[in-house]
Scaffold this active site. Structure first.
Site, PDB file in Angstrom:
ATOM      1  N   HIS A  64      34.172 111.583  -8.783  1.00 21.23           N
ATOM      2  CA  HIS A  64      33.925 112.124 -10.117  1.00 21.23           C
ATOM      3  C   HIS A  64      34.191 111.016 -11.127  1.00 21.23           C
ATOM      4  CE1 HIS A  64      34.221 115.659 -13.111  1.00 21.23           C
ATOM      5  NE2 HIS A  64      34.422 114.557 -13.830  1.00 21.23           N
ATOM      6  N   HIS A  66      32.119 108.739 -14.657  1.00 22.86           N
ATOM      7  CA  HIS A  66      31.089 108.793 -15.695  1.00 22.86           C
ATOM      8  C   HIS A  66      30.660 107.364 -16.004  1.00 22.86           C
ATOM      9  CE1 HIS A  66      31.581 113.117 -16.844  1.00 22.86           C
ATOM     10  NE2 HIS A  66      32.792 112.915 -16.337  1.00 22.86           N
ATOM     11  N   LYS A  69      29.135 106.633 -19.540  1.00 25.62           N
ATOM     12  CA  LYS A  69      30.032 106.572 -20.692  1.00 25.62           C
ATOM     13  C   LYS A  69      30.920 105.331 -20.661  1.00 25.62           C
ATOM     14  CE  LYS A  69      30.689 111.585 -21.419  1.00 25.62           C
ATOM     15  NZ  LYS A  69      29.926 112.144 -20.297  1.00 25.62           N
ATOM     16  N   HIS A 214      32.018 120.890 -14.277  1.00 24.13           N
ATOM     17  CA  HIS A 214      33.235 120.643 -15.047  1.00 24.13           C
ATOM     18  C   HIS A 214      33.734 122.022 -15.471  1.00 24.13           C
ATOM     19  CE1 HIS A 214      31.757 116.557 -15.215  1.00 24.13           C
ATOM     20  NE2 HIS A 214      32.717 116.155 -16.022  1.00 24.13           N
ATOM     21  N   GLU A 217      38.287 122.806 -18.758  1.00 25.90           N
ATOM     22  CA  GLU A 217      39.019 121.600 -19.132  1.00 25.90           C
ATOM     23  C   GLU A 217      39.745 121.857 -20.448  1.00 25.90           C
ATOM     24  OE1 GLU A 217      38.291 116.766 -19.394  1.00 25.90           O
ATOM     25  OE2 GLU A 217      36.589 118.096 -19.054  1.00 25.90           O
ATOM     26  N   ASP A 317      37.486 109.781 -12.908  1.00 30.12           N
ATOM     27  CA  ASP A 317      36.922 110.350 -14.120  1.00 30.12           C
ATOM     28  C   ASP A 317      36.484 109.233 -15.076  1.00 30.12           C
ATOM     29  OD1 ASP A 317      35.968 112.380 -15.694  1.00 30.12           O
ATOM     30  OD2 ASP A 317      37.893 113.253 -16.172  1.00 30.12           O
ATOM     31  N   ASN A 318      36.849 109.296 -16.329  1.00 30.54           N
ATOM     32  CA  ASN A 318      36.316 108.372 -17.330  1.00 30.54           C
ATOM     33  C   ASN A 318      37.052 107.036 -17.340  1.00 30.54           C
ATOM     34  OD1 ASN A 318      35.906 111.292 -18.247  1.00 30.54           O
ATOM     35  ND2 ASN A 318      34.442 110.182 -19.507  1.00 30.54           N
TER      36      ASN A 318
END
Length: 423
Positions: A64, A66, A69, A214, A217, A317-318
């Site tokens: 997971h 991104h 981004k 998602h 959250e 994640d990010n």
């Protein structure tokens, strides 16, 4: 620099530390020998190299992230560290997301993941039109260019209030199917969410696609879209694999209610991915931006999930974007932080699978254990036990792909400077 050089050809990595669960044994960690021949873990010994109890793990799966981004922080920082601050900032930055902007940032992220020892990545791609027609063809090019180094999957990402079974999302779903992707959506409480989920599952089933959400959250205990996803999946009999990520609100709900929801999640055979670093960064901040010590962790109920047989994974994640200002797509950092944040120590002895073999299975990637016949895609650390592994960043690790050490040089942030100078 790698902490030592290894010879080429068939070798035996003697006196190494490995998790017992990854070699089909019970217990915590064991000392053994690992044979490598012709790019695979072998049962045939080779040139013996005493590794002084160095710890070996299979290369990671980061399920997971991104990539689209990633690394926009220099031009699009989060104004207050909040979830809404991240959401609005990213939406505004979409105007910059041409192929020429996306490619260097996505490749930067992939280069970091590869150097740290990741061999498979599932990335979410923002897919509100007209972005899909830009990002998805580029993703296909990157997947081909990185084949043999990182296996790539992609998931479309839209908010549930943007979903329409007969609208633009049908076109996006066709694009996802064309590129062998996964159908994805962010869920939060909207009045007709049940109808939207049923339509979503119909679109996915008609195209033979898996689903990845998602979910919840937020620290708002009234947000129970996870429960609804499980209920709808059971009612419609969806046959694809379903992954749910975040699930933060479980941690603030009444205990009995949360556990009852997890019983339903187990019956629906959902797979869970926890993103503890990003969740701690965003959750429980004051909306007015005034500094306040957070009261809640934001991490979901991973122990209770595992006790019910729910497959649990962790992921990055990010990375250096408004949703998470830090990170480097280093799954060892995820392991270290998740162990501290979720108290994975002093519990089950096979949590390491939640960073290796379990995410690989949840995404449908190839096997990642340490048994003969598995690829010799390995990460070797100068650490003899878990506390040594987690005490340091292990920047001198060795990464083997097909039994050969790779160049682990990380890309220079300065290579992205042109994106900020022209934006």
């Amino acid at each position: 620099m790698d902490f030592r050089a290894l010879p080429s050809g068939p070798i035996t990595l003697a006196n190494v530390t490995v998790p017992a669960c990854l070699i089909g044994q019970v217990g915590d960690i064991v000392i053994t020998d690992l044979h490598i021949n012709n790019g695979q873990i072998s049962s045939t010994p080779g040139q013996r190299v005493d590794m002084a109890r160095a710890m070996i793990l299979p290369c990671f799966t980061d399920m997971h992230v991104h990539l689209d981004k990633g690394h926009i922080w220099p031009r699009a920082s989060n104004p207050d560290g909040s979830f809404m601050g991240a959401l609005t900032t990213v939406r505004a930055d979409h105007t910059n997301w041409s192929a020429a902007d996306l490619r260097p940032r996505m490749e930067f992220g992939l280069a970091c993941a590869y150097a740290h020892g990741t061999r498979a990545v599932r990335t979410h791609l923002d897919s509100i039109p007209p972005q899909p027609q830009i990002t998805w063809p580029l993703f296909a090019e990157l997947r081909e260019a990185w084949a043999g180094r990182i296996d790539l999957q992609a998931v479309c990402l839209i908010g549930c209030d943007s979903f329409s079974e007969d609208g633009d999302f049908r076109v996006t779903a066709d694009l996802v199917a064309e590129h062998g992707g996964v159908l994805g959506m962010v869920t939060y409480p909207v009045p007709d969410l049940r109808d939207r989920l049923e339509g979503f599952f119909r679109l996915a089933a008609a195209r033979g696609l898996d689903a990845d959400f998602h979910v919840d959250e937020t620290m708002d205990a009234s947000s129970e879209t996870l429960r609804l996803i499980a209920e709808v999946a059971l009612n419609v009999g969806f046959e694809g694999r379903i992954v749910v990520g975040h699930c933060c609100s479980l941690s603030t709900q009444d205990e009995a209610r949360a556990l009852d929801t997890l019983d339903m999640v187990a019956r629906a055979a959902l797979h869970v991915v926890s993103l503890p670093m990003c969740n701690l960064y965003l959750q429980d901040r004051r909306p007015d931006g005034i500094a306040r010590t957070p009261r809640f962790r934001g991490v979901t109920l991973v122990h209770e999930m595992k006790a019910r047989g729910i497959p649990v994974s962790f992921a990055s994640d990010n990375t250096r974007d408004p949703f998470y200002a830090y990170g480097d797509l280093d799954m060892l950092e995820v392991m270290r932080q998740a162990t501290r944040i979720a108290h994975l120590d002093h519990s089950a002895m096979d949590w390491v699978t939640s960073f290796t073999s379990q995410p690989a299975a949840s995404c449908g990637f190839g096997s990642q254990t340490l048994l003969p016949g598995d690829p010799a895609d390995l990460v070797i650390f100068k650490a003899r036990e878990w506390t040594e592994l987690y005490a340091r960043p292990q920047s001198d690790r060795i990464v083997l792909r097909g039994g050969e050490a790779i160049d682990r040089t990380l890309p220079d942030y300065a290579t992205l400077d042109h994106l900020w100078e022209t934006s």
